[in-house]
Design an enzyme around this catalytic site. Structure first.
Site, PDB file in Angstrom:
ATOM      1  N   GLU A   1      14.344  -6.307   5.106  1.00  0.00           N
ATOM      2  CA  GLU A   1      14.742  -5.889   6.441  1.00  0.00           C
ATOM      3  C   GLU A   1      16.138  -5.291   6.567  1.00  0.00           C
ATOM      4  OE1 GLU A   1      12.598  -5.871   9.031  1.00  0.00           O
ATOM      5  OE2 GLU A   1      11.172  -6.422   7.461  1.00  0.00           O
TER       6      GLU A   1
ATOM      7  N   SER B   1     -25.327   9.280   3.787  1.00  0.00           N
ATOM      8  CA  SER B   1     -25.981  10.364   4.532  1.00  0.00           C
ATOM      9  C   SER B   1     -25.707  10.338   6.016  1.00  0.00           C
ATOM     10  CB  SER B   1     -27.491  10.294   4.317  1.00  0.00           C
ATOM     11  OG  SER B   1     -27.830  10.851   3.078  1.00  0.00           O
TER      12      SER B   1
END
Length: 828
Positions: free
Chosen positions: A204, A471
Site C-alpha cells: 500500500e 456453439s
C-alpha cells in the site's frame, strides 16, 4: 461680398486684479516659486517680456498653446496641432485641463492598444498582486483553517454499529449485515511481526516511513481525475487510515484536502509506528475481519504473531478489494497480488531474492459460514454480486458496514427460488463433481431477475467464472454477417459437408451431421460447424468479435480473435451471454445488466437510484437482431427442449470438447423470449470431463438444456405469451418451410450400423457415438436414430429425452496441426 470680419477676439480675460490695500495680515505676500520646467520649456518669468505660454496636458503635449508672432508683430496664443483627428469635438479653451484637438478620442499621449487601452497600469499591477496573494496565501490559509478545524481520528473512532439490509425487488429481506457481530481485536505493533508490517507497506505505501503522510504525485492524480471526470488517486497508509476511521470515502477534492491536512497533522502528532499500529487495527480485510489480528484468524486460523511471510503477503494483497480478491472467490487475482507484494518487498530490500524464490503461495482455510443474517446457500452469491456492484458504482464496503444502508436489488424472489429448484431437480443424482450456474435478465430493462452461482453461498460463484461458450457463440457470427457490405441472409446456402480444411485448420461437424448444401438457418438449427467457420472467415474474425461486443459481451474479453471464435473458443461469463442474447430479444437495443436498483442510508438519504426506466441504446439495426432471432427459433424444439404451450423462443446450445478424446468440458444452453433471457452453464471446478450419471459425455442440449427449459417454463408460467416482432429478411430469405419449427421425429430405433453418430464430433468414420446402436437400455443415453444422446423419452436419467440432434463440440484449433479433426461445437 461677404461682410467684413471684425477684429479677431483675443484670449479670454484673466481673473480680476487684486484690490489695492495692505495684505490681510499686514505682511507683503511671499513671491511664488516658479513652476518646474515641463516638456523642456523654461518656466514663465514675469521679468521677461511677452505673454506667458499657456499649458494644458503637460505630459502629452496635446492642447498646449504656444506663443506665436502675429503679422502685426504682436504675440498671440496658438493651439498646437492635435496628434489625431476625428469627427466632432474640439479643443478646450486654454488655461484648463482637458482634451484638446479636433478628434473625438482622448487627447493624451501615444495611442494605447488592446487591453492596455482600457486597463491602466495600476489596475494590472493590482490584479497581478491579488493573484499572487491568492496563490501564496490561499494554501497557507487553507492549511491553517484545516489544521484548526479537523480533529485527528484514532482507531476507536471507526463506526461499526449500524445494520445494512439487502432486499429483493419486492423489498423482502435477502441479507442482513450486522457489523456489531464482527470480531475486531486491536493488537500493539510489537506483537505484529516485522515481515507483516513490511508486507502491508509493500502493498500500500512503500515510502511510508519517509513520506510526510501524503503523496504529492497521488494528490496530483486525484485532482486531475476529478477535473477530467475520473475518480480516486494514490493514497498513503496515513490517508487510508483517515478514510477508514472517519468513514469519508467519497470521491471528491474536499475529501482529498481533508486527508492531506489530517495526514500532515497526524504525522506531527504521532510517530510512524503509532500510525501504522492504528492502521493495522482499523483496516477492513474481508470475511468480516477488521484489523490484522481478525484477518489472521479468518484466513489462516492463527494469531498475527504466527503468520509466515507468505501468508502475510496474501493478506496484505487483499487490502484494496478484500471481497473480490478473497482466494476463495478469485484465486488468480489473489495470486497476482501476492506476487506483487513479495516483489515489492524485494525491491525495497526487505526480502532477499533467495528468500523470495522460496516462497510458496499459502492455502487459506475455507470461509466460515457468514454470520449476521447473510445466507449461506445460493442467495449468498446474490449478496456478494450486489456488494461487488456497489463497489463498482462507488459505494465502498466501509459504507455498507457503517452507514446502515438499505440496498434494493432487482432479484425477483420467485425467479430466484425457481432457478435453485430447476438446478436441484435436474442435477439430483448426477456426479458430485458437476457444477452449474444460471443467470436470467429482463431484455426490456437490463434487470437481473435470477442469479444462481452454486448452492454454496460462501464458495466459488460459478455465475462469475470465465468459460468457453462453444456453439452458443454462433449467433454473433451471423450478426456480423448480416451487417457485412454484402449481407449474408438466412436463405444463403453453404457447403455443409465435413470435414473441411479452412484457413489451414481441419474443421468437422459433430456427430457426423453434414449437408451438401444447407441454408444458414438450417445450419444454425443443426449447428453445422463448417458453415459457421467459413462464414466467420468471410466476414473476418475481428468483425465477429465486434458484433459480440456490440451485443453486450464486455470489451475486455475476446482478445486476438482467430477463426476459432466462430465456434466459441474465447471465454465469457454466463451473465455476459444472458445479457448479449437479451440485446437480440430487444431487437438490437442494449441495456447493461444490473442488480442494484436503489441505495438509501439510515438517515433517509438516497445515495444511489437507478431510476425506473432505461431506454437503452440501439447498438445494432432492429432487422439485424430480428434476423438473428429468426435463425434460432427452431433450435429448442429440434433439441427436445421447447417451452410449454408452443411459446415462441429463440435458443442455442454449445459444448466444448475436452483434451481427453471423446469427452467434453463445458456445456451451455442460452435462450430467450421477448421478456426473459437466460443462460445456463454446466462444468467442473478443474475442467475435467463432464459425464452424467450413466457415465456418458454431457452436451448442451442435455443437463443445461433441461435446467434452462425447466426454469423458463416456471418463470413464464401465468404470463402472457409474447410474440417476437415482425420478421423482415435481410439478404436472401429462408424458404417458407424453414420458418416453421420442425416437429421432433419419432423415436424409431435404427439397427447397428457404421453411421457416424457420436457425440464427440471426431468424425473419424467409426461408429464412435455414445448410443447409436439402440442397445435397448432406456437409460437416457440411447440415441434413437442418427442423432446421438437421449432420444428415448422425456425423463431418462435427468437428460430430459433430448433427441440428440447434432451437437457441436469445441476442442480448440491448432493451425500447426491442420490434419486433426476438430469436431467443434455443434450441440443442439
Amino acid at each position: 461680398m461677404p461682410p467684413a470680419r471684425g477684429p479677431r477676439p483675443g484670449p479670454p480675460p484673466g481673473p480680476p486684479p487684486p484690490r489695492p490695500g495692505p495684505p490681510p495680515n499686514g505682511r507683503p505676500p511671499a513671491p511664488r516659486p516658479a513652476p518646474p520646467p515641463q516638456d523642456g520649456r523654461p518656466p514663465f518669468r514675469p521679468d521677461r517680456p511677452g505673454p506667458p505660454p499657456l499649458y494644458t496636458h503637460e505630459d502629452s503635449g496635446v492642447g498646449i498653446v504656444e506663443p506665436a508672432a502675429s503679422s502685426n508683430g504682436r504675440t498671440t496664443a496658438v493651439a498646437a496641432p492635435p496628434r489625431r483627428t476625428g469627427g466632432g469635438g474640439g479643443g478646450r479653451p486654454p488655461g484648463g485641463p482637458g482634451r484638446g484637438g479636433t478628434g473625438a478620442g482622448s487627447g493624451g499621449g501615444p495611442e494605447r492598444k488592446g487591453l492596455r487601452r482600457f486597463w491602466p497600469q495600476w489596475s494590472r499591477r493590482r490584479w497581478i498582486l491579488t493573484v499572487l496573494g491568492v496563490l501564496i496565501l490561499g494554501p497557507i490559509l487553507a492549511v491553517a483553517v484545516g489544521w484548526l478545524v479537523f480533529p485527528v481520528p484514532n482507531a476507536d473512532d471507526i463506526k461499526v454499529s449500524q445494520v445494512s439490509t439487502f432486499t429483493y425487488a419486492d423489498n423482502a429481506p435477502l441479507a442482513v449485515v450486522r457489523p456489531d457481530n464482527v470480531n475486531r481485536v486491536s493488537v500493539p505493533l510489537n506483537q505484529v511481526p516485522l515481515h507483516v508490517q513490511q508486507a502491508v507497506m509493500a502493498a500500500e505505501d512503500r515510502s511510508f516511513m519517509s513520506n510526510p503522510g501524503f503523496d504529492v504525485s497521488g494528490i496530483g492524480r486525484a485532482v486531475w481525475n476529478q477535473l477530467t471526470g475520473g475518480s480516486g488517486g494514490g493514497s498513503t497508509i496515513t490517508q487510508q487510515y483517515i478514510k477508514v476511521t472517519t468513514g469519508q470515502d467519497q470521491f471528491s477534492l474536499f475529501r482529498k484536502y481533508r486527508e492531506v491536512i489530517l495526514a500532515a497533522k497526524i504525522s506531527k502528532e504521532y510517530t510512524k509506528d503509532q500510525i501504522l499500529e492504528n492502521y493495522l487495527n482499523a483496516i477492513y480485510l474481508g470475511r468480516g475481519a477488521y484489523g490484522i489480528q481478525a484477518a489472521s484468524q479468518a484466513y489462516f486460523g492463527k494469531n498475527v504473531q504466527d503468520l509466515t511471510p507468505s501468508e502475510s503477503a496474501m493478506i496484505a494483497g487483499l487490502i484494496q478489494s478484500p471481497s473480490r480478491w478473497d482466494p476463495a472467490k478469485n484465486l488468480d487475482k489473489s495470486q497476482q497480488r501476492w506476487n506483487f507484494v513479495l516483489d515489492g518487498e524485494v525491491a525495497q530490500g526487505w526480502m532477499s531474492p533467495a528468500d523470495r524464490a522460496r516462497q510458496v503461495y499459502p492455502t487459506a482455510i475455507p470461509p466460515s459460514k457468514i454470520e449476521g443474517g447473510i445466507p449461506g446457500d445460493d442467495k449468498g452469491h446474490v449478496y456478494n454480486a450486489a456488494r461487488a456492484e456497489l463497489e463498482r458504482i462507488g459505494i465502498s464496503e466501509q459504507e455498507i458496514d457503517t452507514q446502515g444502508l438499505n440496498v434494493t436489488t432487482t432479484i425477483d424472489p420467485k425467479a430466484q427460488e425457481e432457478a435453485g429448484q430447476a438446478v436441484q431437480k435436474i442435477m439430483d443424482g448426477q456426479p458430485g463433481n458437476l457444477r452449474s450456474s444460471l443467470v436470467s435478465v429482463d431484455p426490456k430493462t437490463g434487470k437481473v431477475l435470477a442469479y444462481y452461482g452454486g448452492k454454496d453461498g460462501v464458495g466459488l460463484d460459478y455465475a462469475s467464472v470465465l468459460k468457453q461458450p462453444g456453439s452458443s457463440f454462433k449467433p454473433f457470427v451471423l450478426a456480423a454477417a448480416l451487417q457485412a457490405p454484402n449481407p449474408i441472409g438466412l436463405g444463403k446456402t453453404y457447403d455443409g459437408s465435413s470435414p473441411q480444411t479452412l484457413a489451414g485448420a481441419t474443421v468437422t461437424n459433430s456427430e457426423g451431421e453434414s449437408c451438401a448444401q444447407c441454408s444458414v438457418k438450417q445450419a444454425m438449427t443443426k449447428s453445422i460447424n463448417t458453415v459457421f467457420y467459413r462464414m466467420g472467415l468471410d466476414v473476418g474474425p475481428q468483425k465477429v468479435a465486434d458484433a459480440a461486443h456490440q451485443a453486450g459481451i464486455p470489451a475486455d474479453l475476446l482478445p486476438g480473435p482467430t477463426g476459432g471464435i466462430s465456434l466459441g473458443d474465447k471465454e465469457v461469463h454466463p451473465e455476459d451471454m444472458a445479457s448479449a442474447y437479451a440485446t437480440f430479444a430487444a431487437d438490437g437495443t442494449y441495456r447493461a445488466p444490473y442488480m442494484v436498483q436503489k441505495v438509501t442510508a439510515a438517515d433517509g438519504r438516497v445515495i444511489f437510484d437507478r431510476g425506473t426506466t432505461d431506454t437503452g441504446k440501439q447498438v445494432m439495426p432492429e432487422e439485424v437482431a430480428r434476423n438473428v432471432t429468426e435463425s434460432m427459433t427452431d433450435v429448442a424444439s429440434s433439441s427436445r427442449i421447447p417451452l410449454s404451450g408452443g411459446r415462441p423462443v429463440a435458443a442455442k446450445t454449445g459444448t466444448v470438447q475436452s483434451s481427453v478424446e471423446g469427452q467434453n468440458n463445458d456445456a451451455w444452453t442460452v435462450g430467450y423470449t421477448p421478456s426473459v433471457s437466460t443462460a445456463v452453464w454446466v462444468g467442473t471446478d478443474d475442467n475435467s470431463p463432464i459425464k452424467n450419471s450413466s457415465g456418458r459425455p454431457i452436451f448442451g442440449r442435455m443437463l443445461p438444456g433441461s435446467i434452462w427449459q425447466s426454469f423458463m417454463n416456471d418463470v413464464l408460467d401465468g404470463t402472457d405469451v409474447e410474440q417476437f416482432s415482425s420478421f423482415e429478411p435481410i439478404g436472401q430469405a429462408p424458404t417458407p418451410d424453414e420458418t416453421q419449427a420442425p416437429q421432433p421425429s419419432a423415436t424409431a430405433s435404427p439397427s447397428p450400423s457404421t453411421q457416424n453418430n457420436g457425440d464427440n464430433g471426431q468424425n473419424d468414420g467409426q461408429n464412435n457415438g455414445d448410443n447409436g446402436q439402440n442397445n435397448g437400455n432406456n437409460n437416457g443415453d440411447d440415441g434413437n436414430g442418427n442423432n446421438g444422446d437421449n432420444g428415448n423419452g422425456d425423463n431418462n436419467n435427468g437428460d430430459n429425452g433430448n433427441n440428440g440432434n447434432p451437437g457441436d463440440v469445441f476442442n480448440g484449433f491448432d493451425p500447426s496441426n491442420p490434419g486433426g479433426n476438430r469436431g467443434d461445437n455443434g450441440d443442439n
